[in-house]
Scaffold this active site. Structure first.
Site, PDB file in Angstrom:
ATOM      1  N   LYS A   5      -1.780 -11.709   9.917  1.00 54.27           N
ATOM      2  CA  LYS A   5      -0.722 -12.216   9.038  1.00 54.27           C
ATOM      3  C   LYS A   5       0.148 -13.268   9.743  1.00 54.27           C
ATOM      4  O   LYS A   5       0.931 -13.967   9.126  1.00 54.27           O
ATOM      5  CB  LYS A   5       0.146 -11.064   8.527  1.00 54.27           C
ATOM      6  CG  LYS A   5      -0.625 -10.067   7.646  1.00 54.27           C
ATOM      7  CD  LYS A   5       0.264  -8.926   7.178  1.00 54.27           C
ATOM      8  CE  LYS A   5      -0.489  -7.799   6.474  1.00 54.27           C
ATOM      9  NZ  LYS A   5      -0.824  -8.106   5.068  1.00 54.27           N
TER      10      LYS A   5
ATOM     11  N   LYS B  40       6.297  -8.082   5.390  1.00 51.52           N
ATOM     12  CA  LYS B  40       4.985  -7.467   5.193  1.00 51.52           C
ATOM     13  C   LYS B  40       4.671  -6.678   6.452  1.00 51.52           C
ATOM     14  O   LYS B  40       5.399  -6.800   7.445  1.00 51.52           O
ATOM     15  CB  LYS B  40       3.912  -8.531   4.940  1.00 51.52           C
ATOM     16  CG  LYS B  40       3.927  -9.666   5.990  1.00 51.52           C
ATOM     17  CD  LYS B  40       2.902 -10.751   5.687  1.00 51.52           C
ATOM     18  CE  LYS B  40       3.336 -11.725   4.626  1.00 51.52           C
ATOM     19  NZ  LYS B  40       2.394 -11.856   3.522  1.00 51.52           N
ATOM     20  N   ARG B  41       3.594  -5.869   6.425  1.00 51.11           N
ATOM     21  CA  ARG B  41       3.212  -5.193   7.651  1.00 51.11           C
ATOM     22  C   ARG B  41       3.016  -6.220   8.768  1.00 51.11           C
ATOM     23  O   ARG B  41       2.599  -7.352   8.515  1.00 51.11           O
ATOM     24  CB  ARG B  41       1.911  -4.408   7.431  1.00 51.11           C
ATOM     25  CG  ARG B  41       2.096  -3.192   6.559  1.00 51.11           C
ATOM     26  CD  ARG B  41       3.054  -2.201   7.169  1.00 51.11           C
ATOM     27  NE  ARG B  41       2.464  -1.541   8.302  1.00 51.11           N
ATOM     28  CZ  ARG B  41       2.101  -0.256   8.329  1.00 51.11           C
ATOM     29  NH1 ARG B  41       2.291   0.524   7.279  1.00 51.11           N
ATOM     30  NH2 ARG B  41       1.577   0.275   9.421  1.00 51.11           N
TER      31      ARG B  41
ATOM     32  N   THR C 145       0.436  -9.515  -2.241  1.00 51.54           N
ATOM     33  CA  THR C 145       1.177  -9.332  -3.489  1.00 51.54           C
ATOM     34  C   THR C 145       2.635  -9.722  -3.277  1.00 51.54           C
ATOM     35  O   THR C 145       3.319 -10.080  -4.236  1.00 51.54           O
ATOM     36  CB  THR C 145       1.088  -7.859  -3.967  1.00 51.54           C
ATOM     37  OG1 THR C 145       1.284  -7.011  -2.822  1.00 51.54           O
ATOM     38  CG2 THR C 145      -0.251  -7.562  -4.590  1.00 51.54           C
TER      39      THR C 145
ATOM     40  N   HIS D 230     -10.211  -3.700  -0.823  1.00 47.19           N
ATOM     41  CA  HIS D 230      -8.946  -4.395  -0.516  1.00 47.19           C
ATOM     42  C   HIS D 230      -8.955  -5.115   0.818  1.00 47.19           C
ATOM     43  O   HIS D 230      -7.892  -5.525   1.285  1.00 47.19           O
ATOM     44  CB  HIS D 230      -7.778  -3.403  -0.485  1.00 47.19           C
ATOM     45  CG  HIS D 230      -7.476  -2.775  -1.795  1.00 47.19           C
ATOM     46  ND1 HIS D 230      -6.547  -3.288  -2.680  1.00 47.19           N
ATOM     47  CD2 HIS D 230      -7.986  -1.677  -2.384  1.00 47.19           C
ATOM     48  CE1 HIS D 230      -6.495  -2.517  -3.749  1.00 47.19           C
ATOM     49  NE2 HIS D 230      -7.358  -1.528  -3.598  1.00 47.19           N
TER      50      HIS D 230
ATOM     51  N   LYS E 244       5.618 -11.660  -5.604  1.00 45.46           N
ATOM     52  CA  LYS E 244       6.998 -11.185  -5.831  1.00 45.46           C
ATOM     53  C   LYS E 244       7.996 -12.278  -5.458  1.00 45.46           C
ATOM     54  O   LYS E 244       8.989 -12.500  -6.165  1.00 45.46           O
ATOM     55  CB  LYS E 244       7.258  -9.913  -5.015  1.00 45.46           C
ATOM     56  CG  LYS E 244       6.393  -8.743  -5.474  1.00 45.46           C
ATOM     57  CD  LYS E 244       6.329  -7.600  -4.453  1.00 45.46           C
ATOM     58  CE  LYS E 244       5.153  -6.676  -4.781  1.00 45.46           C
ATOM     59  NZ  LYS E 244       4.842  -5.740  -3.684  1.00 45.46           N
TER      60      LYS E 244
HETATM   61  C1  F58 Z   1      -3.891  -4.687   1.145  1.00 48.40           C
HETATM   62  N1  F58 Z   1      -4.482  -3.643   1.921  1.00 48.40           N
HETATM   63  C2  F58 Z   1      -4.436  -6.052   1.493  1.00 48.40           C
HETATM   64  N2  F58 Z   1      -4.388  -1.626   3.010  1.00 48.40           N
HETATM   65  O1  F58 Z   1      -4.280  -6.298   2.870  1.00 48.40           O
HETATM   66  C3  F58 Z   1      -3.688  -7.088   0.679  1.00 48.40           C
HETATM   67  O2  F58 Z   1      -4.205  -8.364   0.909  1.00 48.40           O
HETATM   68  C4  F58 Z   1      -3.793  -6.749  -0.802  1.00 48.40           C
HETATM   69  O3  F58 Z   1      -2.954  -7.585  -1.547  1.00 48.40           O
HETATM   70  C5  F58 Z   1      -3.360  -5.316  -1.050  1.00 48.40           C
HETATM   71  O4  F58 Z   1      -4.114  -4.434  -0.242  1.00 48.40           O
HETATM   72  C6  F58 Z   1      -3.544  -4.900  -2.486  1.00 48.40           C
HETATM   73  O5  F58 Z   1      -4.823  -5.224  -2.930  1.00 48.40           O
HETATM   74  C7  F58 Z   1      -3.730  -2.601   2.333  1.00 48.40           C
HETATM   75  O6  F58 Z   1      -2.547  -2.519   2.053  1.00 48.40           O
HETATM   76  C8  F58 Z   1      -3.821  -0.545   3.563  1.00 48.40           C
HETATM   77  O7  F58 Z   1      -2.623  -0.431   3.710  1.00 48.40           O
HETATM   78  C9  F58 Z   1      -4.778   0.570   3.967  1.00 48.40           C
HETATM   79  C10 F58 Z   1      -4.046   1.860   4.190  1.00 48.40           C
HETATM   80  C11 F58 Z   1      -4.992   2.963   4.638  1.00 48.40           C
HETATM   81  C12 F58 Z   1      -5.814   2.573   5.828  1.00 48.40           C
HETATM   82  C13 F58 Z   1      -6.514   1.261   5.627  1.00 48.40           C
HETATM   83  C14 F58 Z   1      -5.598   0.161   5.150  1.00 48.40           C
END
Ligand code: F58
Length: 828
Positions: free
Chosen positions: A569, A563-564, A671, A372, A675
């Site tokens: 970003k 988003k985060r 994602t 991811h 949405k």
């Molecule tokens: C996200 N990763 C990607 N990681 O940033 C985003 O582009 C993608 O759409 C999404 O995954 C789904 O595929 C993400 O959310 C985390 O939150 C992890 C949590 C645990 C530690 C490392 C990052």
């Protein structure tokens, strides 16, 4: 009030707990209020009412849930096990009502009990068991698997405290503990009978079995118990309920009487503390790993529970363990559960007596791995000493996997030792680490990225060596999101409008949305479209006023970025646009612009100082803009606190413009972009992640594109990038930066934003300055377009009409066909 003295006959009780007439539902809610919550209709708080309604709905789920389980057992189906450290499910009630098609009678029943279902639903605590996109994707995929009849179990951790609650004080983020279990959780069932043990630490020893074969056993220093908690996951109109099984860690001994009796009162509960810590709290970091022991404990804990659980189920089928991989397909949601590769080997060899080769065949045919991220700092690696002390047996197994694997690499690449060292599961440059992505690649038969661009970049860069060794393992599955939660539950106004025109099949087959295309040129339809969206915007305006005290105009353009918070970003690029617009309006007060409300939401990792400063920046700019009488009816800036699934459900439907402005090559997919677009927002975005595919789907003319491409970004950085010279040569950028530096947005404080400004001027690793002018020009074009609201509505309708591809149903079909080789069972 229920009669206290007249117990009803059993058969009647069963009927009361499954019947769906309004009368039966009312009776059931009152019964649950009385017998489970311990209160009465008039005394009950909304929280208590929620609990009673949730139990009423759960009663109506149980029959299908158990029937689904029974059917899977009888038909001995192949099962997908989705292993994820995070499941960001969001509130269940509205979603379950939709899937059961019970919303109308329940709404009626609740109304007849003098309550409002929508108000009550606001009282459902959100299970925030995830950080962001990755955890939410897992939830969307569970929804689609249940909808498509794919037998599946989601395995994860039942964190006692999920992602922190965010408050904004004095413009900055403050973290509060998330007490989501305070009022209990009516959706889950604890199954102590199915508890399993998980070991940690200790040592290994060799022994010989009765055939004289050398075997190894692990003697852990401590053992904790994993207790499963099951939550049903309903499919939409499928009659199927799959299971989300989350594990809670508990002590094997709740109390050490021997210690207690000898006066050691603390020691009597010490083991309990260690065990219970494991599932205590979710790590709130996204995109950065910290190498904390507790996190590795969490990962091993739930992964081991999941694998032992699968083996137990498997052995009940009375087959030999040899064909385990025919029964189960395991998906690793990122590397967090990738210790499972070593754990399955251990279980098969040490506990079930298989030979290495057979165990490896099973293991490598069972796992597949989804990556991811492209950020190097997010690739997990564990310091070797930590790993060795916590999982000594697994390290031995990893060494053996690695030795055999590196032999293969040497053969394949003609003894190229540079390659061997890059591909090794053990990083031996200086301090040693276990590289979890390498373990996942070696142990999986399929490796996928989450959008076309991302998958290409994995093959070309991040996982290039593995791609060159095993090209056949690699594929792309572009992410998708569930239209049930993200359109139907979130946006009933839009859903009703769509259904009135094209019928209701679209919710189960999102490609049907293309039938909306014909209405894009229908002025009457466009007017209805705007009316539906206006209602949603008004509702959000009330919420914003209530939460932040800022009054926003529902007729202004809602320009949203939720988003985060992360530098890649680029929320701060959005802020640079706001400042530019503000300064422009100050110098040309009569300029006509489309009034805009900038909406932000998102949490910063508690230890990520720059992200926290970006939150402060947004709020500081908001304070000035919102407090300036000249900006009235023109600009507003709002940071809506505590962005989560619940809040997303309010924001996505309200937005006119979706900000997807990451530096090209950094966002794996995104994602939220999907949405927003599904709810009729137009996107302003870079050629990053799934933006590229959204733009291709909705038509380039219906998407606001700006910024450098991935190749241009790389070339620029390689050639030596000098952000300061862009600052010096662009008067508008300079004006914005200078205003910040002068303290114009920080009550005269010139120090506050200095770390951010210094970074931008000196290194600007995410190329905000390089993309600045392109972004501003594009935003000007957005503003102009918005003023032609007929044109805008037409574009919005065409966006929605072409979003079929981004349903998680499509994604799950691809996973099922190309990775898991499972079929959906026949269902309603
Ligand atoms: C996200 N990763 C990607 N990681 O940033 C985003 O582009 C993608 O759409 C999404 O995954 C789904 O595929 C993400 O959310 C985390 O939150 C992890 C949590 C645990 C530690 C490392 C990052």
């Amino acid at each position: 009030m229920p009669e206290l003295t007249s117990p009803e006959p059993a058969v009647q009780i069963e009927d009361d707990r499954t019947a769906i007439s309004v009368e039966a539902l009312k009776r059931a809610i009152l019964d649950n209020l009385f017998f489970i919550v311990g209160t009465t209709q008039h005394a009950a708080s909304d929280d208590e009412f929620f609990t009673a309604i949730a139990y009423t709905v759960r009663d109506r789920i149980l029959a299908r849930w158990l029937a689904t389980r029974e059917r899977y057992r009888n038909e001995d189906v192949r099962v997908v096990c989705y292993l994820s450290a995070e499941f960001l499910m969001g509130p269940h009630l509205a979603n379950n009502l939709l899937n059961l098609q019970l919303e109308i009678p329940v709404r009626q029943a609740v109304a007849e009990l003098d309550r409002d279902l929508d108000l009550i639903m606001e009282h459902e605590p959100e299970p925030g068991l995830g950080n962001g996109g990755l955890g939410r994707l897992a939830a969307c995929y569970l929804d689609s698997m249940a909808t498509l009849g794919v037998p599946a179990v989601g395995y994860g951790i039942r964190y006692e405290f999920g992602i922190f609650e965010q408050q904004i004080r004095d413009g900055g983020q403050v973290e509060l503990t998330d007490h989501w279990l305070l009022h209990g959780n009516p959706w889950e069932i604890r199954r102590p009978n199915e508890a399993l043990d998980v070991g940690f630490g200790g040592r290994t020893e060799g022994w010989s079995d009765s055939t004289g074969r050398y075997r190894v056993r692990w003697l852990p220093a401590s053992v904790v118990k994993g207790i499963p908690y099951d939550t049903p996951v309903l499919g939409y109109r499928s009659g199927i309920a799959n299971t989300l099984r989350l594990w809670r860690s508990e002590s094997t001994e709740s109390f050490y009487f021997d210690r207690f009796n000898s006066g050691d009162y603390q020691g009597a509960v010490a083991g309990k503390t260690f065990a219970e810590t494991i599932s205590k709290v979710l790590y709130p970091n996204d995109e950065e790993i910290q190498g904390k022991e507790l996190r590795l404990q969490q990962q091993y804990f739930f992964t081991s529970c999941a694998l032992q659980d699968m083996i137990r189920v498997y052995l009940h089928t009375n087959r030999s363990i040899d064909a385990f991989h025919e029964k189960f397909a395991i998906q690793l949601n990122d590397t967090h559960p990738s210790i499972g590769v070593a754990e399955l080997m251990r279980l098969l060899i040490d506990e079930h007596g298989l030979e290495w080769e057979k165990a490896w065949e099973i293991t490598s045919h069972t796992f597949s791995y989804t990556n991811h991220t492209l950020l190097p700092e997010a690739l997990e690696r564990w310091p070797l000493p930590l790993f060795a002390s916590l999982l000594p047996r697994h390290l031995e197994i990893i060494y053996e996997i690695n030795a055999r694997f590196l032999d293969l690499v040497r053969k394949h690449f003609d003894g190229n030792e540079a390659r061997v060292s890059r591909m090794s599961i053990i990083d031996e440059h200086g301090e040693k680490f276990v590289r979890m992505a390498n373990l996942a690649c070696v142990g999986s038969h399929r490796i996928n990225g989450v959008a076309e661009l991302h998958s290409q970049l994995l093959e070309k860069e991040v996982l290039r060596d593995f791609y060159e060794l095993w090209p056949e393992k690699f594929l792309n599955v572009t992410n998708g999101v569930t239209p049930r939660r993200w359109i139907a539950v979130s946006n009933p106004e839009l859903s009703d409008l769509i259904t009135r025109h094209i019928g209701s099949d679209w919710l189960g087959n999102l490609d049907e949305l293309n039938r909306l295309e014909q209405y894009a040129d229908d002025a009457g339809f466009r007017a209805e479209w705007r009316k539906a969206q206006r209602e949603v915007k008004v509702r959000l305006s009330h919420y914003i006023l209530d939460q932040t005290g800022v009054s926003v105009d529902a007729d202004s353009m809602f320009d949203a970025q939720v988003k985060r918070i992360h530098e890649y970003k680029r929320q701060h690029l959005n802020v640079l646009h706001i400042i530019t617009l503000y300064l422009r309006l100050k110098s040309r007060p009569n300029l006509e612009i489309a009034p805009r409300t900038f909406l932000f939401g998102g949490k910063a990792a508690p230890g990520y100082a720059m992200a926290k400063l970006i939150i402060k920046l947004i709020n500081s700019v908001g304070e000035v803009v919102n407090g300036d009488p000249q900006m009235k009816h023109r600009l507003k800036v709002v940071f809506v606190p505590n962005y989560n699934v619940t809040l997303g459900q309010k924001i996505y439907p309200s937005a006119d413009l979706s900000e997807q402005i990451s530096t090209a090559g950094k966002e794996a997919s995104g994602t939220g972009n999907m949405k927003f677009a599904m709810n009729g927002a137009l996107t302003i975005g870079t050629l990053d992640g799934a933006n590229i595919e959204i733009r291709d789907a909705v038509g380039h003319e219906n998407f606001f594109l700006f910024g450098l491409t991935t190749e241009q970004v790389e070339a620029k950085l390689a050639a030596g990038y000098h952000p300061r010279s862009i600052y010096e040569s662009n008067p508008f950028l300079r004006e914005a930066i200078d205003a910040l530096a002068a303290g114009q947005f920080s009550r005269g404080d010139k120090e506050l934003f200095k770390p951010l400004l210094d970074q931008l001027l000196n290194t600007d690793p995410y190329l905000l300055f390089a993309d600045y002018q392109s972004y501003i020009d594009c935003q000007d074009h957005v503003g102009e377009t918005y003023r032609d609201y007929e044109k805008w509505s037409r574009m919005a309708i065409l966006n929605v009409a072409h979003m079929g591809k981004f349903s998680s149903d499509r994604a799950i079909r691809e996973y099922s066909a190309n990775i898991w080789r499972v079929d959906g069972i026949d269902h309603a």
